[in-house]
Design a protein around this motif. Structure first.
Motif, PDB file in Angstrom:
ATOM      1  N   ARG A 123      -6.758   3.711   5.247  1.00  0.00           N
ATOM      2  CA  ARG A 123      -5.304   3.610   5.310  1.00  0.00           C
ATOM      3  C   ARG A 123      -4.839   2.150   5.331  1.00  0.00           C
ATOM      4  NH1 ARG A 123      -6.402   8.293   4.714  1.00  0.00           N
ATOM      5  NH2 ARG A 123      -6.201   7.423   2.627  1.00  0.00           N
ATOM      6  N   ALA A 124      -5.611   1.271   5.982  1.00  0.00           N
ATOM      7  CA  ALA A 124      -5.217  -0.134   6.047  1.00  0.00           C
ATOM      8  C   ALA A 124      -5.253  -0.789   4.675  1.00  0.00           C
ATOM      9  CB  ALA A 124      -6.122  -0.892   7.021  1.00  0.00           C
ATOM     10  N   LEU A 125      -6.303  -0.516   3.890  1.00  0.00           N
ATOM     11  CA  LEU A 125      -6.371  -1.091   2.546  1.00  0.00           C
ATOM     12  C   LEU A 125      -5.329  -0.451   1.634  1.00  0.00           C
ATOM     13  CD1 LEU A 125      -7.635  -3.002   0.555  1.00  0.00           C
ATOM     14  CD2 LEU A 125      -9.445  -1.333   0.124  1.00  0.00           C
ATOM     15  N   GLU A 126      -5.142   0.836   1.773  1.00  0.00           N
ATOM     16  CA  GLU A 126      -4.117   1.523   0.992  1.00  0.00           C
ATOM     17  C   GLU A 126      -2.749   0.894   1.253  1.00  0.00           C
ATOM     18  OE1 GLU A 126      -3.293   6.199   0.113  1.00  0.00           O
ATOM     19  OE2 GLU A 126      -3.170   5.573   2.214  1.00  0.00           O
ATOM     20  N   PHE A 127      -2.441   0.599   2.518  1.00  0.00           N
ATOM     21  CA  PHE A 127      -1.164  -0.019   2.877  1.00  0.00           C
ATOM     22  C   PHE A 127      -1.001  -1.386   2.225  1.00  0.00           C
ATOM     23  CE2 PHE A 127       1.197  -2.943   5.658  1.00  0.00           C
ATOM     24  CZ  PHE A 127       2.445  -2.323   5.653  1.00  0.00           C
ATOM     25  N   LEU A 128      -2.079  -2.183   2.220  1.00  0.00           N
ATOM     26  CA  LEU A 128      -2.002  -3.508   1.612  1.00  0.00           C
ATOM     27  C   LEU A 128      -1.676  -3.412   0.127  1.00  0.00           C
ATOM     28  CD1 LEU A 128      -5.041  -5.348   3.268  1.00  0.00           C
ATOM     29  CD2 LEU A 128      -2.607  -5.720   3.727  1.00  0.00           C
ATOM     30  N   ILE A 129      -2.268  -2.450  -0.546  1.00  0.00           N
ATOM     31  CA  ILE A 129      -2.035  -2.290  -1.984  1.00  0.00           C
ATOM     32  C   ILE A 129      -0.596  -1.843  -2.251  1.00  0.00           C
ATOM     33  CG2 ILE A 129      -2.685  -0.902  -3.999  1.00  0.00           C
ATOM     34  CD1 ILE A 129      -5.571  -0.895  -2.785  1.00  0.00           C
ATOM     35  N   VAL A 130      -0.125  -0.874  -1.481  1.00  0.00           N
ATOM     36  CA  VAL A 130       1.260  -0.409  -1.639  1.00  0.00           C
ATOM     37  C   VAL A 130       2.239  -1.536  -1.321  1.00  0.00           C
ATOM     38  CG1 VAL A 130       2.997   1.170  -0.703  1.00  0.00           C
ATOM     39  CG2 VAL A 130       0.701   2.009  -1.209  1.00  0.00           C
ATOM     40  N   GLN A 131       1.937  -2.291  -0.277  1.00  0.00           N
ATOM     41  CA  GLN A 131       2.803  -3.410   0.117  1.00  0.00           C
ATOM     42  C   GLN A 131       2.883  -4.470  -0.973  1.00  0.00           C
ATOM     43  OE1 GLN A 131       1.365  -6.057   3.327  1.00  0.00           O
ATOM     44  NE2 GLN A 131       3.298  -5.689   4.370  1.00  0.00           N
ATOM     45  N   GLU A 132       1.745  -4.756  -1.619  1.00  0.00           N
ATOM     46  CA  GLU A 132       1.752  -5.758  -2.684  1.00  0.00           C
ATOM     47  C   GLU A 132       2.519  -5.266  -3.902  1.00  0.00           C
ATOM     48  OE1 GLU A 132       1.163  -9.229  -4.843  1.00  0.00           O
ATOM     49  OE2 GLU A 132       1.096  -8.789  -2.691  1.00  0.00           O
ATOM     50  N   ALA A 133       2.374  -3.995  -4.237  1.00  0.00           N
ATOM     51  CA  ALA A 133       3.152  -3.430  -5.344  1.00  0.00           C
ATOM     52  C   ALA A 133       4.643  -3.549  -5.052  1.00  0.00           C
ATOM     53  CB  ALA A 133       2.760  -1.972  -5.569  1.00  0.00           C
ATOM     54  N   SER A 134       5.030  -3.296  -3.811  1.00  0.00           N
ATOM     55  CA  SER A 134       6.432  -3.416  -3.416  1.00  0.00           C
ATOM     56  C   SER A 134       6.897  -4.868  -3.502  1.00  0.00           C
ATOM     57  CB  SER A 134       6.619  -2.871  -1.999  1.00  0.00           C
ATOM     58  OG  SER A 134       7.962  -2.998  -1.582  1.00  0.00           O
ATOM     59  N   ARG A 135       6.057  -5.803  -3.068  1.00  0.00           N
ATOM     60  CA  ARG A 135       6.408  -7.228  -3.129  1.00  0.00           C
ATOM     61  C   ARG A 135       6.673  -7.679  -4.558  1.00  0.00           C
ATOM     62  NH1 ARG A 135       4.857 -12.187  -4.111  1.00  0.00           N
ATOM     63  NH2 ARG A 135       2.943 -11.493  -5.133  1.00  0.00           N
ATOM     64  N   GLN A 136       5.947  -7.065  -5.501  1.00  0.00           N
ATOM     65  CA  GLN A 136       6.134  -7.400  -6.906  1.00  0.00           C
ATOM     66  C   GLN A 136       7.257  -6.592  -7.542  1.00  0.00           C
ATOM     67  OE1 GLN A 136       2.640  -7.724  -9.365  1.00  0.00           O
ATOM     68  NE2 GLN A 136       1.372  -8.555  -7.716  1.00  0.00           N
ATOM     69  N   GLY A 137       7.946  -5.786  -6.738  1.00  0.00           N
ATOM     70  CA  GLY A 137       9.056  -4.997  -7.261  1.00  0.00           C
ATOM     71  C   GLY A 137       8.618  -3.779  -8.032  1.00  0.00           C
ATOM     72  N   LEU A 138       7.378  -3.304  -7.783  1.00  0.00           N
ATOM     73  CA  LEU A 138       6.826  -2.209  -8.571  1.00  0.00           C
ATOM     74  C   LEU A 138       6.427  -1.007  -7.712  1.00  0.00           C
ATOM     75  CD1 LEU A 138       4.562  -4.345 -10.923  1.00  0.00           C
ATOM     76  CD2 LEU A 138       6.715  -3.222 -11.530  1.00  0.00           C
ATOM     77  N   ASP A 139       7.020  -0.904  -6.525  1.00  0.00           N
ATOM     78  CA  ASP A 139       6.631   0.198  -5.661  1.00  0.00           C
ATOM     79  C   ASP A 139       6.946   1.553  -6.264  1.00  0.00           C
ATOM     80  OD1 ASP A 139       9.193  -0.972  -5.225  1.00  0.00           O
ATOM     81  OD2 ASP A 139       9.524   0.392  -3.550  1.00  0.00           O
ATOM     82  N   ASP A 140       7.988   1.625  -7.100  1.00  0.00           N
ATOM     83  CA  ASP A 140       8.318   2.905  -7.735  1.00  0.00           C
ATOM     84  C   ASP A 140       7.501   3.143  -9.001  1.00  0.00           C
ATOM     85  OD1 ASP A 140       9.531   0.909  -9.201  1.00  0.00           O
ATOM     86  OD2 ASP A 140      11.343   2.069  -9.650  1.00  0.00           O
ATOM     87  N   GLN A 141       6.619   2.205  -9.341  1.00  0.00           N
ATOM     88  CA  GLN A 141       5.784   2.354 -10.533  1.00  0.00           C
ATOM     89  C   GLN A 141       4.335   2.701 -10.192  1.00  0.00           C
ATOM     90  OE1 GLN A 141       6.930   2.194 -13.633  1.00  0.00           O
ATOM     91  NE2 GLN A 141       9.018   1.667 -13.014  1.00  0.00           N
ATOM     92  N   LEU A 142       4.039   2.839  -8.892  1.00  0.00           N
ATOM     93  CA  LEU A 142       2.674   3.120  -8.471  1.00  0.00           C
ATOM     94  C   LEU A 142       2.674   4.277  -7.482  1.00  0.00           C
ATOM     95  CD1 LEU A 142      -0.303   2.215  -8.683  1.00  0.00           C
ATOM     96  CD2 LEU A 142       0.095   0.762  -6.682  1.00  0.00           C
ATOM     97  N   LEU A 143       1.914   5.304  -7.818  1.00  0.00           N
ATOM     98  CA  LEU A 143       1.857   6.505  -6.988  1.00  0.00           C
ATOM     99  C   LEU A 143       0.539   6.539  -6.222  1.00  0.00           C
ATOM    100  CD1 LEU A 143       3.169   9.245  -6.238  1.00  0.00           C
ATOM    101  CD2 LEU A 143       1.946  10.240  -8.187  1.00  0.00           C
ATOM    102  N   ALA A 144       0.632   6.541  -4.888  1.00  0.00           N
ATOM    103  CA  ALA A 144      -0.560   6.712  -4.056  1.00  0.00           C
ATOM    104  C   ALA A 144      -0.807   8.204  -3.897  1.00  0.00           C
ATOM    105  CB  ALA A 144      -0.352   6.043  -2.696  1.00  0.00           C
ATOM    106  N   VAL A 145      -1.938   8.691  -4.402  1.00  0.00           N
ATOM    107  CA  VAL A 145      -2.204  10.138  -4.412  1.00  0.00           C
ATOM    108  C   VAL A 145      -3.229  10.551  -3.364  1.00  0.00           C
ATOM    109  CG1 VAL A 145      -1.550  10.417  -6.821  1.00  0.00           C
ATOM    110  CG2 VAL A 145      -3.927   9.885  -6.255  1.00  0.00           C
ATOM    111  N   GLY A 146      -3.618   9.645  -2.475  1.00  0.00           N
ATOM    112  CA  GLY A 146      -4.509  10.006  -1.380  1.00  0.00           C
ATOM    113  C   GLY A 146      -5.835  10.558  -1.868  1.00  0.00           C
ATOM    114  N   SER A 147      -6.210  11.711  -1.314  1.00  0.00           N
ATOM    115  CA  SER A 147      -7.495  12.327  -1.678  1.00  0.00           C
ATOM    116  C   SER A 147      -7.299  13.506  -2.623  1.00  0.00           C
ATOM    117  CB  SER A 147      -8.239  12.782  -0.417  1.00  0.00           C
ATOM    118  OG  SER A 147      -7.430  13.633   0.368  1.00  0.00           O
ATOM    119  N   GLU A 148      -6.387  13.366  -3.554  1.00  0.00           N
ATOM    120  CA  GLU A 148      -6.133  14.416  -4.540  1.00  0.00           C
ATOM    121  C   GLU A 148      -7.420  14.807  -5.272  1.00  0.00           C
ATOM    122  OE1 GLU A 148      -2.526  14.784  -7.498  1.00  0.00           O
ATOM    123  OE2 GLU A 148      -4.032  13.445  -8.356  1.00  0.00           O
TER     124      GLU A 148
END
Length: 311
Positions: A123-148
């Motif tokens: 979860r900690a690494l997942e958060f860092l990746i989502v946070q960086e996508a958001s920082r680049q203005g791309l949070d709505d362009q990346l879907l975290a699908v967990g353990s799908e």
């Protein structure tokens, strides 16, 4: 069971229009059925299970056992119908939080039961990746699908975390994530590499990168490994005569350790190429590779170690 194995503010950014992409990489060394059972830890318990109740009992018993045991259980004689029942059993799965890897051709089911440190790291690494996508203005362009669950006959597999770019990309099967995280204890490292191999080869290169998180259960030590498809090296003479097939290759590793009051990060930074996340090149000055330096990685590691009560 073991066998040798081989914070500034940015204007909202948008991804550029999707240009036609090359066909998926096809000249990839295949994932063999023999690899499915490779490198499970020696203490992995094999169980014959012919109904859902037997599987649930075994999972609950495993959850209550000493954490010194293997994270894995191997169930045999699990038919497709039974596996389907287990997959749809949201109550039991949600309560235990299992990850599954199923081979319908051999009727074998590998179940991984994540422990606290395992989940904290993922979860900690997942958060860092989502946070960086958001920082680049791309949070709505990346879907975290967990353990799908991803199905590719004869297999069905769940990672610990995965990411899929939003929006269609011509020529790309969007069932496959671009980036996958596989997490486990240090004694499971060889097994995690088998999992990484499955993602890279079965997707024919649509999974761009697998990040392995290997956690030492007894001391504050974490290993990160980045795996991608790489060309098999031939002699100079052969290179001009044949196309190099691609095979899973470790491209980078980072070791995080703690001793007394000092934390050491060897191999930083962790770099996740932009293309490996979004499957297209960056566009504009706010977009680029995801780069996590020593300070960020130390914060990540300390979260895990505090959860383990090691610091």
């Amino acid at each position: 069971m073991n066998s040798p194995t081989m914070t500034s503010e940015f204007e909202p950014a948008t991804l550029p229009p999707h240009a036609p992409r090359p066909s998926p990489i096809m000249d990839v060394e295949a994932f063999s059925s023999n690899q499915f059972l490779e490198n499970l830890p020696e203490e992995t318990e094999p169980i014959i299970a012919t109904n859902k109740q037997a599987i649930r009992r075994a999972l609950k018993k495993k959850l209550d056992t000493d954490e010194e045991e293997s994270e894995f259980i191997l169930f045999s004689y699990v038919g497709p119908q039974l596996f389907g029942q287990l997959s749809n059993d949201g109550g039991s799965r949600g309560e235990i939080g299992i990850r599954t890897f199923y081979d319908a051709s051999s009727l074998n089911l590998i179940v991984k039961i994540p422990r606290r440190a395992h989940e904290a790291a993922t979860r900690a690494l997942e958060f860092l990746i989502v946070q960086e996508a958001s920082r680049q203005g791309l949070d709505d362009q990346l879907l975290a699908v967990g353990s799908e669950t991803i199905k590719e006959d004869p297999y069905s597999k769940e990672g610990d975390a995965a990411f899929i770019p939003q929006g269609p990309i011509p020529g790309r099967d969007d069932k496959w994530p671009t980036l996958v995280i596989e997490t486990g204890l240090s004694e499971s490292l060889l097994r995690l590499r088998v999992d990484a191999s499955w993602w890279l080869t079965m997707s024919s290169g649509l999974v761009k990168m697998v990040i392995i998180i290997s956690i030492d259960r007894a001391q504050p030590k974490i290993l990160l490994e980045c795996w991608k498809l790489g060309a098999v090296q031939h002699s100079h003479q052969l290179r001009s005569l044949c196309w190099n097939p691609l095979r899973p290759t470790k491209t980078h590793s980072i070791t995080m350790t703690h001793n007394g009051t000092s934390t050491t990060i060897a191999g930083a930074p962790l770099v996740i190429p932009f293309d490996d996340v979004f499957a297209i090149p960056p566009s504009g000055p706010t977009q680029g590779d995801f780069v996590f330096g020593s300070a960020v990685l130390e914060g990540f590691a300390r979260k895990v170690w505090r959860g383990q009560k090691l610091i």
